[in-house]
Write a protein that holds these residues in place. Structure first.
Motif, mmCIF file in Angstrom:
data_model
loop_
_atom_site.group_PDB
_atom_site.id
_atom_site.type_symbol
_atom_site.label_atom_id
_atom_site.label_comp_id
_atom_site.label_asym_id
_atom_site.label_seq_id
_atom_site.Cartn_x
_atom_site.Cartn_y
_atom_site.Cartn_z
ATOM 1 N N VAL A 168 -1.775 -3.823 2.267
ATOM 2 C CA VAL A 168 -1.816 -5.065 2.345
ATOM 3 C C VAL A 168 -2.106 -5.542 0.940
ATOM 4 C CG1 VAL A 168 -3.160 -6.986 3.397
ATOM 5 C CG2 VAL A 168 -2.636 -5.038 5.045
ATOM 6 N N VAL A 169 -2.961 -5.077 0.358
ATOM 7 C CA VAL A 169 -3.420 -5.676 -0.980
ATOM 8 C C VAL A 169 -2.085 -5.541 -2.123
ATOM 9 C CG1 VAL A 169 -5.119 -5.301 -3.144
ATOM 10 C CG2 VAL A 169 -5.640 -5.037 -0.871
ATOM 11 N N SER A 170 -1.338 -4.423 -1.778
ATOM 12 C CA SER A 170 -0.263 -4.414 -2.750
ATOM 13 C C SER A 170 0.858 -5.624 -2.683
ATOM 14 C CB SER A 170 0.396 -3.030 -2.917
ATOM 15 O OG SER A 170 1.058 -2.765 -1.579
ATOM 16 N N ARG A 171 0.917 -6.074 -1.305
ATOM 17 C CA ARG A 171 1.829 -7.010 -0.749
ATOM 18 C C ARG A 171 1.321 -8.608 -1.173
ATOM 19 N NH1 ARG A 171 3.509 -5.831 5.073
ATOM 20 N NH2 ARG A 171 3.508 -7.983 5.122
ATOM 21 N N GLU A 172 -0.073 -8.536 -0.747
ATOM 22 C CA GLU A 172 -0.733 -10.066 -0.630
ATOM 23 C C GLU A 172 -1.788 -10.258 -1.799
ATOM 24 O OE1 GLU A 172 0.725 -12.196 1.055
ATOM 25 O OE2 GLU A 172 1.776 -10.756 2.582
ATOM 26 N N ALA A 190 -18.016 0.740 -4.613
ATOM 27 C CA ALA A 190 -17.105 1.614 -3.781
ATOM 28 C C ALA A 190 -15.661 1.554 -3.361
ATOM 29 C CB ALA A 190 -17.712 2.087 -2.296
ATOM 30 N N ALA A 191 -15.857 -0.166 -3.365
ATOM 31 C CA ALA A 191 -14.346 -0.690 -3.141
ATOM 32 C C ALA A 191 -13.735 -1.101 -4.469
ATOM 33 C CB ALA A 191 -14.622 -2.192 -2.493
ATOM 34 N N LEU A 202 -8.364 -1.283 9.479
ATOM 35 C CA LEU A 202 -7.411 -0.709 8.892
ATOM 36 C C LEU A 202 -7.862 0.516 8.059
ATOM 37 C CD1 LEU A 202 -6.240 -3.801 9.455
ATOM 38 C CD2 LEU A 202 -5.470 -3.437 6.958
ATOM 39 N N THR A 203 -6.885 1.360 8.155
ATOM 40 C CA THR A 203 -7.206 2.712 7.491
ATOM 41 C C THR A 203 -7.212 2.364 5.820
ATOM 42 O OG1 THR A 203 -4.883 3.355 7.029
ATOM 43 C CG2 THR A 203 -5.958 4.343 8.778
ATOM 44 N N MET A 204 -7.706 3.157 4.925
ATOM 45 C CA MET A 204 -7.627 3.013 3.563
ATOM 46 C C MET A 204 -6.060 2.863 3.201
ATOM 47 S SD MET A 204 -9.855 4.792 0.616
ATOM 48 C CE MET A 204 -11.515 4.625 1.379
ATOM 49 N N GLU A 209 -9.649 2.985 -5.713
ATOM 50 C CA GLU A 209 -9.415 2.941 -7.208
ATOM 51 C C GLU A 209 -7.839 2.075 -7.015
ATOM 52 O OE1 GLU A 209 -8.851 6.439 -9.180
ATOM 53 O OE2 GLU A 209 -11.145 6.797 -8.830
ATOM 54 N N TRP A 210 -7.873 0.958 -8.131
ATOM 55 C CA TRP A 210 -6.818 -0.047 -8.013
ATOM 56 C C TRP A 210 -6.131 0.111 -9.383
ATOM 57 C CZ3 TRP A 210 -6.045 -1.795 -3.355
ATOM 58 C CH2 TRP A 210 -7.379 -1.918 -2.292
#
Length: 499
Positions: free
Chosen positions: A232-236, A280-281, A224-226, A163-164
């Motif tokens: 990574v996503v929060s940074r990039e 799921a992603a 990578l772990t979840m 979830e994002w």
């Protein structure tokens, strides 16, 4: 468990890939008292954990009395090491196997039944033989649209769901079948540089010489772990990781490993596999690339249209907005076929090098443009020009390197030690390339297991060649594999046809 006799684990160091195997002596008390024979499926208990394993019987002194061995993966899953005490018991019959038999006789499976099958698969209850039975029973056109919807939802339920914070999460997928079509790293870099969130989980190769995860692994860490992925996503804004490491659709990873062995890629399973992983992603908007060509996975425009209508119907059922693009699948994309060689193509496009493969660049721009237009920030018809600006201005390359470094490293790809040029045996114009057979040459050279192995293609459709020109170069990490690939090439007729 009426027999509580324990056995001590001996580490035998045997790799059986994903299948759980237990090794026991033929005269072992447990085998004798329980009536276990070779290939019996048993439950292995340790502390509060248990796994299901297939028994292999040992008739020599590899194991002492009171000892048992587990395959590497089985020992990892159970969390045991040398000297730990385990208990082995009978496996109760698995009810969902009967549902597969029902499917073999042409009956439609309900969603509750598919849930049961997928739950049993994801918890490791099926042997490879039983998995192969399920894949065979549901391959070809044997799944109805309702079954595909049910299978997709069952596969989403089988694992973790991401979830994002953002409302819109973007993703792209290519259904494959086209060697070298490594657009994903370029597309993700452009879209993330534009400020959209695009957490990409990719698969390893199923029946091809490289999957996106294999290519990315040459340049950065993909397991990578979840938590690491989210960081990574929060940074990039984006990432490029292997889906299997974040357990998004664990049943799918098991099925893929058996499909690989059978060299089967079934339409219904493919739709369920792709859309379950996207859902799921946490994706909300997905662009799907469907290459069509005589030796691609989808052979005709009619087949593509049917596939698109199925994709759209299933996406709607699971709450995804999708856009399907039919692209040219008549020949490989780019020059490299194999992880490191494809990585070189990706970098060449991102670095705006003069000799970068133009076809790979244009395809990546088309897909990135569609994704940008899917967001509300870019108006219709302006997506590609925005994508060109981001790519040619250098910010896509900067973003790609930042993503790699956030995932742990950036490593420059290298060529394999052994290579061999395949020459044209006549002059003329290249008018046909057999994608499947060329991919097979790359696989026989060692790709993707040997990341530097594969094929570097020097010729595309319509190119004028002279007798003796290099058509492609085979790369391998051992002389034996080079010979193996060459042997296959020699017995094939016209992988590259010149007229």
């Amino acid at each position: 468990m009426h027999n509580h006799k324990t056995l001590k684990i001996k580490n035998l160091g045997i790799d059986t890939y994903r299948e759980n195997i237990i090794y026991m002596r033929s005269d072992c008390d447990v085998c004798l008292s329980e009536g276990f024979t070779a290939l019996t499926r048993v439950v292995v208990h340790f502390d509060n954990e248990s796994i299901i394993a297939t028994l292999n019987v040992v008739y020599n002194e590899l194991l002492k009395h009171g000892e048992a061995g587990l395959s590497i993966m089985a020992a990892q899953r159970l969390g045991v090491s040398d000297g730990d005490a385990i208990i082995v018991s009978h496996l109760q019959p698995i009810a969902s196997i009967g549902l597969i038999r029902s499917k073999m006789y042409g009956n439609e499976l309900k969603e509750t039944e598919l849930n049961q099958i997928i739950y049993d698969i994801s918890t490791g209850q099926y042997s490879n033989i039983e998995l192969a039975a399920f894949i065979t029973a549901t391959s070809g056109n044997h799944l109805s649209i309702n079954e595909i919807k049910g299978l997709t939802r069952a596969m989403v339920r089988s694992g973790k769901n991401l979830e994002w914070d953002n409302q819109s999460i973007f993703d792209k997928h290519c259904i494959g079948g086209l060697p070298g079509n490594r657009t994903t790293p370029i597309v993700i870099s452009i879209v993330a540089a534009a400020g959209l969130t695009i957490p990409k989980t990719s698969s390893r190769a199923i029946t091809s010489p490289a999957g996106t995860a294999d290519t990315m692994e040459v340049m950065t860490n993909v397991e990578l772990t979840m938590e690491q992925m989210k960081e990574v996503v929060s940074r990039e804004n984006g990432c490029l990781v292997w889906g299997g490491s974040v357990s998004l659709s664990p049943a799918d990873d098991v099925l893929i490993s058996v499909e690989k062995a059978l060299d089967i890629d079934s339409e219904g399973q493919m739709i369920a596999s792709v859309l379950s992983k996207k859902k799921a992603a946490g994706a909300t908007h997905v662009v799907i690339d469907i290459p069509v060509g005589s030796t691609a996975k989808v052979r005709t425009k009619e087949n593509a249209n049917k596939l698109i209508s199925h994709f759209e119907e299933v996406a709607d059922a699971v709450g995804l907005q999708i856009k399907c693009l039919v692209t040219d699948g008549s020949q490989p994309v780019g020059r490299g076929i194999g992880p490191a060689l494809e990585a070189m193509d990706v970098l060449s496009v991102l670095r705006n090098e003069n000799n970068a493969p133009e076809d790979l660049k244009q395809r990546a721009l088309l897909l990135a443009g569609e994704l940008l237009e899917f967001s509300e920030n870019v108006e219709k018809g302006k997506g590609i020009s925005k994508a060109i600006k981001i790519l040619e201005g250098g910010s896509a390359y900067t973003k790609f390197i930042s993503i790699c470094e956030a995932q742990g490293r950036f490593t420059e790809p290298e060529f394999a030690a052994f290579s061999l040029d395949i020459l044209a045996e006549q002059s003329g114009i290249i008018n046909e390339i057999d994608c499947r057979k060329l991919a097979k040459v790359a696989k026989l050279s060692g790709a993707p297991k040997s990341p530097k192995a594969g094929v570097l293609l020097h010729s595309h459709l319509g190119k004028q060649v002279i007798n003796g020109d290099v058509l492609f170069t085979i790369y391998a990490e051992a002389q034996g594999e080079l010979n193996y690939a060459l042997g296959y090439y020699k017995i094939q007729n016209n992988i590259i046809r010149i007229k």
